[in-house]
Motif scaffolding. Structure first.
Motif, PDB file in Angstrom:
ATOM      1  N   GLN B 131      55.990  37.202  47.450  1.00 34.52           N
ATOM      2  CA  GLN B 131      55.017  37.068  48.526  1.00 34.52           C
ATOM      3  C   GLN B 131      53.606  37.493  48.139  1.00 34.52           C
ATOM      4  N   TRP B 132      53.512  38.465  47.235  1.00 38.95           N
ATOM      5  CA  TRP B 132      52.184  39.023  46.938  1.00 38.95           C
ATOM      6  C   TRP B 132      51.233  37.972  46.376  1.00 38.95           C
ATOM      7  N   MET B 133      51.799  36.944  45.733  1.00 40.76           N
ATOM      8  CA  MET B 133      50.950  35.893  45.177  1.00 40.76           C
ATOM      9  C   MET B 133      50.170  35.169  46.271  1.00 40.76           C
ATOM     10  N   HIS B 134      50.663  35.247  47.524  1.00 38.64           N
ATOM     11  CA  HIS B 134      50.048  34.512  48.632  1.00 38.64           C
ATOM     12  C   HIS B 134      49.153  35.383  49.498  1.00 38.64           C
ATOM     13  N   ASN B 135      49.061  36.670  49.157  1.00 36.22           N
ATOM     14  CA  ASN B 135      48.151  37.549  49.895  1.00 36.22           C
ATOM     15  C   ASN B 135      46.709  37.115  49.607  1.00 36.22           C
ATOM     16  N   PRO B 136      45.853  37.068  50.628  1.00 37.14           N
ATOM     17  CA  PRO B 136      44.455  36.681  50.370  1.00 37.14           C
ATOM     18  C   PRO B 136      43.795  37.571  49.307  1.00 37.14           C
ATOM     19  N   ARG B 137      44.265  38.808  49.202  1.00 37.99           N
ATOM     20  CA  ARG B 137      43.727  39.679  48.152  1.00 37.99           C
ATOM     21  C   ARG B 137      43.955  39.100  46.765  1.00 37.99           C
ATOM     22  N   THR B 138      45.141  38.507  46.563  1.00 36.55           N
ATOM     23  CA  THR B 138      45.463  37.976  45.236  1.00 36.55           C
ATOM     24  C   THR B 138      44.474  36.882  44.840  1.00 36.55           C
ATOM     25  N   VAL B 139      44.052  36.094  45.832  1.00 39.11           N
ATOM     26  CA  VAL B 139      43.051  35.050  45.570  1.00 39.11           C
ATOM     27  C   VAL B 139      41.746  35.690  45.097  1.00 39.11           C
ATOM     28  N   LYS B 140      41.368  36.790  45.745  1.00 40.03           N
ATOM     29  CA  LYS B 140      40.125  37.481  45.379  1.00 40.03           C
ATOM     30  C   LYS B 140      40.251  38.124  43.992  1.00 40.03           C
ATOM     31  N   ILE B 141      41.411  38.655  43.699  1.00 42.88           N
ATOM     32  CA  ILE B 141      41.648  39.246  42.369  1.00 42.88           C
ATOM     33  C   ILE B 141      41.500  38.163  41.305  1.00 42.88           C
ATOM     34  N   LYS B 142      42.098  37.026  41.583  1.00 40.35           N
ATOM     35  CA  LYS B 142      42.032  35.912  40.640  1.00 40.35           C
ATOM     36  C   LYS B 142      40.576  35.486  40.420  1.00 40.35           C
ATOM     37  N   GLU B 143      39.814  35.430  41.495  1.00 44.56           N
ATOM     38  CA  GLU B 143      38.391  35.087  41.365  1.00 44.56           C
ATOM     39  C   GLU B 143      37.666  36.094  40.474  1.00 44.56           C
ATOM     40  N   PHE B 144      37.957  37.379  40.707  1.00 46.55           N
ATOM     41  CA  PHE B 144      37.252  38.418  39.936  1.00 46.55           C
ATOM     42  C   PHE B 144      37.577  38.314  38.450  1.00 46.55           C
ATOM     43  N   VAL B 145      38.849  38.189  38.101  1.00 47.95           N
ATOM     44  CA  VAL B 145      39.197  38.198  36.669  1.00 47.95           C
ATOM     45  C   VAL B 145      38.805  36.893  35.973  1.00 47.95           C
ATOM     46  N   ASN B 146      38.475  35.883  36.757  1.00 43.67           N
ATOM     47  CA  ASN B 146      37.989  34.642  36.155  1.00 43.67           C
ATOM     48  C   ASN B 146      36.463  34.543  36.150  1.00 43.67           C
ATOM     49  N   ASP B 147      35.804  35.601  36.615  1.00 46.49           N
ATOM     50  CA  ASP B 147      34.347  35.590  36.685  1.00 46.49           C
ATOM     51  C   ASP B 147      33.785  36.158  35.372  1.00 46.49           C
ATOM     52  N   LEU B 148      33.227  35.282  34.566  1.00 44.38           N
ATOM     53  CA  LEU B 148      32.743  35.708  33.244  1.00 44.38           C
ATOM     54  C   LEU B 148      31.577  36.690  33.333  1.00 44.38           C
ATOM     55  N   GLU B 149      30.833  36.653  34.442  1.00 34.32           N
ATOM     56  CA  GLU B 149      29.728  37.587  34.605  1.00 34.32           C
ATOM     57  C   GLU B 149      30.212  38.991  34.955  1.00 34.32           C
ATOM     58  N   SER B 150      31.158  39.072  35.880  1.00 37.29           N
ATOM     59  CA  SER B 150      31.581  40.387  36.383  1.00 37.29           C
ATOM     60  C   SER B 150      32.704  41.000  35.543  1.00 37.29           C
ATOM     61  N   PHE B 151      33.624  40.164  35.092  1.00 40.02           N
ATOM     62  CA  PHE B 151      34.801  40.679  34.382  1.00 40.02           C
ATOM     63  C   PHE B 151      34.720  40.374  32.890  1.00 40.02           C
ATOM     64  N   GLY B 152      34.090  39.278  32.542  1.00 38.94           N
ATOM     65  CA  GLY B 152      34.044  38.879  31.128  1.00 38.94           C
ATOM     66  C   GLY B 152      35.380  38.318  30.702  1.00 38.94           C
ATOM     67  N   GLN B 153      35.700  38.534  29.436  1.00 34.52           N
ATOM     68  CA  GLN B 153      36.972  38.033  28.927  1.00 34.52           C
ATOM     69  C   GLN B 153      38.021  39.122  28.963  1.00 34.52           C
ATOM     70  N   ILE B 154      39.228  38.760  29.344  1.00 41.78           N
ATOM     71  CA  ILE B 154      40.325  39.731  29.418  1.00 41.78           C
ATOM     72  C   ILE B 154      40.588  40.331  28.041  1.00 41.78           C
TER      73      ILE B 154
END
Lengths: 352, 352
Positions: B131-154
């Motif tokens: 279920q956690w994959m469908h929490n709106p938070r997970t969408v925001k987490i995904k956005e953050f870790v894919n943001d090259l400006e804020s997170f960069g490369q993993i």
């Protein structure tokens, strides 16, 4: 406390590290700066002493040897490259000076054992300069993880310390040069993470150490980033990650049978006046704030000066806790390096 | 939305899991409960349906087969032991029923591929019930870790999910029985941690998987606790820890070149109405609150029903994202198990 009872500390070199530590000494009621040694310009050292509010009577020495001969110096702080530690720390011990030494304490535990022996023979106090161990928060963390009711028995701990070094750092800093601080990110950032996992395991050494297959080395073979696994009995384990190549992160996540601990800024707290950690267990999550009246580097200087004072003023023996802790940390740093160099084979610590 | 457009879900068995999911379905505007199957007492099933506010016209079936034949059932939720998944999920697909299946989706990826094939041949939608994959938070987490400006490369990610199972659980639960859910803590708690590290790595599979030398197995060889390392190129790595033997802990710590992410309750948020995550980078630490108007299990049901609705009402093809994600998660679960069984040898994923 009168000035007469203050421990008189001599500083080597006019660097930013010395600047930071001199502030800590000035804030410590039981310590004072009595001398500084420079191998460059005497005028520059005088100016450095003045701009950092050293006591007016601080002596300026034109060589490290001269400072080590100074009868008005009780103890010495060494912000010098790791490769030089064994030479200068053993000489300081022979001269009867107590020693505050930066981490990593040596290039390997065999070298460190020469320092240990010199300290023991000459009855001088040793401490490594990792400050977070002296933050009042660390005492509270230690209490929590040793509380069988709240935390239970340790099962797993993760610690990481990373920071994104500049291109200039990655080319020129002593921490990426084999001739200077040959242990790279492992001896620098990794030192803290190993201290963290030892703290949480009540300072007990693991049985095995295995480097993880994610090390990044520079062309000279210096570790820029690595991870490792540490195993105790019954599946109790720790993993660390240390890196010069990733965003500033300073985590401890420790999991016991009954409680868990989280710290997000364990190396350098976000705030100088208070430090936070979070615990969970029994359905509750609690944030704990620990007030820090004095900065953690001052707490370190005060503890060092207290131990030196016990020896100088009361004829006590040196306290060996900090030296043993430094040695065990170095032992695990060495083991991670050995595993990296040995195709990730586990290193068995029994008898070391 | 009118009832005619609601996806009609059939439930198997009268268990707590079904109780929880039935609440989620009742809260979903695009789904409804149309049937339940029981292999025990019909009276008990009627009472269960009533006490959990199932629609009055919910049909009660006395066998799973009968429910799968019911033309008023569009999709089925399967809270059954993992060992039975391949048999019942393939049969459901053959009967044209869309499938919501608990994790782990199968005992191994070869079994899961039978389900995949049945879904593809019969054009039915598949989703696993995490279920956690469908929490709106997970969408925001995904956005953050894919943001090259804020997170960069993993660079590195750590995830753990542990809970302290009761003695009764450790003796009797299906998750510690080789005949039922043979993957133990790895297939259960570990499933989430593997999803977390895949999410942070933008769903890219690692090159190698290596179990860590800290596994704890029960007498029947079921994993009660274990850890693993996952390697991508250039030192990018992930470690997981999952356990039935340690205090409830649900962490993600992800470190990029420019930013870091921390989540402390990623599996089940502490609060149902909002969920928090913390980011740091560029000298700032930020706490992000994400409001969750509907509980995450309802978000899951709505997404599942949306996809089923596209097929049923608009003639769309099934969406394969969730099936691929389930398969990749199972692949990594299998690889950890293989490494544990094979003396911690690394498992190379190329071509799997």
């Amino acid at each position: 406390m009168s000035g007469d009872n203050q421990i008189r500390i001599g500083l080597l070199s006019c660097t930013n590290k010395v600047r930071k530590l001199s502030r800590a000494i000035n804030l410590s009621p039981n310590a004072t700066i009595s001398a500084i040694a420079t191998t460059s310009s005497i005028e520059e050292a005088k100016s450095f002493a003045k701009s950092n509010n050293f006591p007016p009577n601080t002596k300026i020495h034109s060589s490290y040897e001269s400072l080590l001969e100074d009868p008005d110096v009780d103890a010495v702080y060494f912000p010098i490259p790791t490769r030089l530690h064994v030479e200068w720390a053993t000489l300081a011990a022979i001269k009867g000076k107590h020693i505050l030494l930066d981490k990593p304490v040596a290039l390997n535990v065999a070298e460190f054992d020469q320092i240990v022996e010199a300290c023991e023979v000459n009855g001088v106090q040793f401490m490594d300069g990792t400050q977070w161990m002296h933050n009042p928060r660390t005492v509270k963390i230690k209490e929590f993880v040793n509380d069988l009711e709240s935390f239970g028995q340790i099962k797993s701990v993760y610690s990481c310390f990373s920071f994104a070094a500049s291109d200039d750092f990655l080319k020129h800093d002593i921490r990426v040069k084999p001739g200077l601080d040959g242990l790279g990110a492992l001896g620098d950032a990794g030192w803290y993470t190993i201290q963290a996992i030892l703290l949480v395991n009540n300072f007990k050494l693991p049985k095995t150490v295995t480097a993880l297959s994610c090390s990044v080395l520079n062309d000279a073979g210096i570790v820029l980033s690595c991870g490792a696994l540490f195993d105790w009995e019954d599946g109790v384990n720790a993993t660390i990650y240390c890196s010069f190549l990733a965003n500033l992160t300073m985590e401890i996540t420790a999991i016991g049978t009954k409680g868990s601990l989280r710290v997000h800024d364990f190396v350098i707290p976000y705030m100088e006046t208070e430090a936070v950690f979070t615990t969970s267990g029994g359905g509750c999550v609690s944030e704990h704030k620990v007030m820090t009246v004095l900065p953690q580097e001052t707490c370190m200087v005060m503890e060092f000066a207290r131990l030196v004072g016990e020896i100088k003023n009361r004829g006590a023996k040196p306290g060996w806790f900090w030296m043993r802790f430094s040695r065990n940390t170095q032992l695990l740093v060495d083991a991670v390096k050995e595993s990296i160099d040995n195709n990730l084979e586990p290193v068995y610590l029994s008898g070391r």
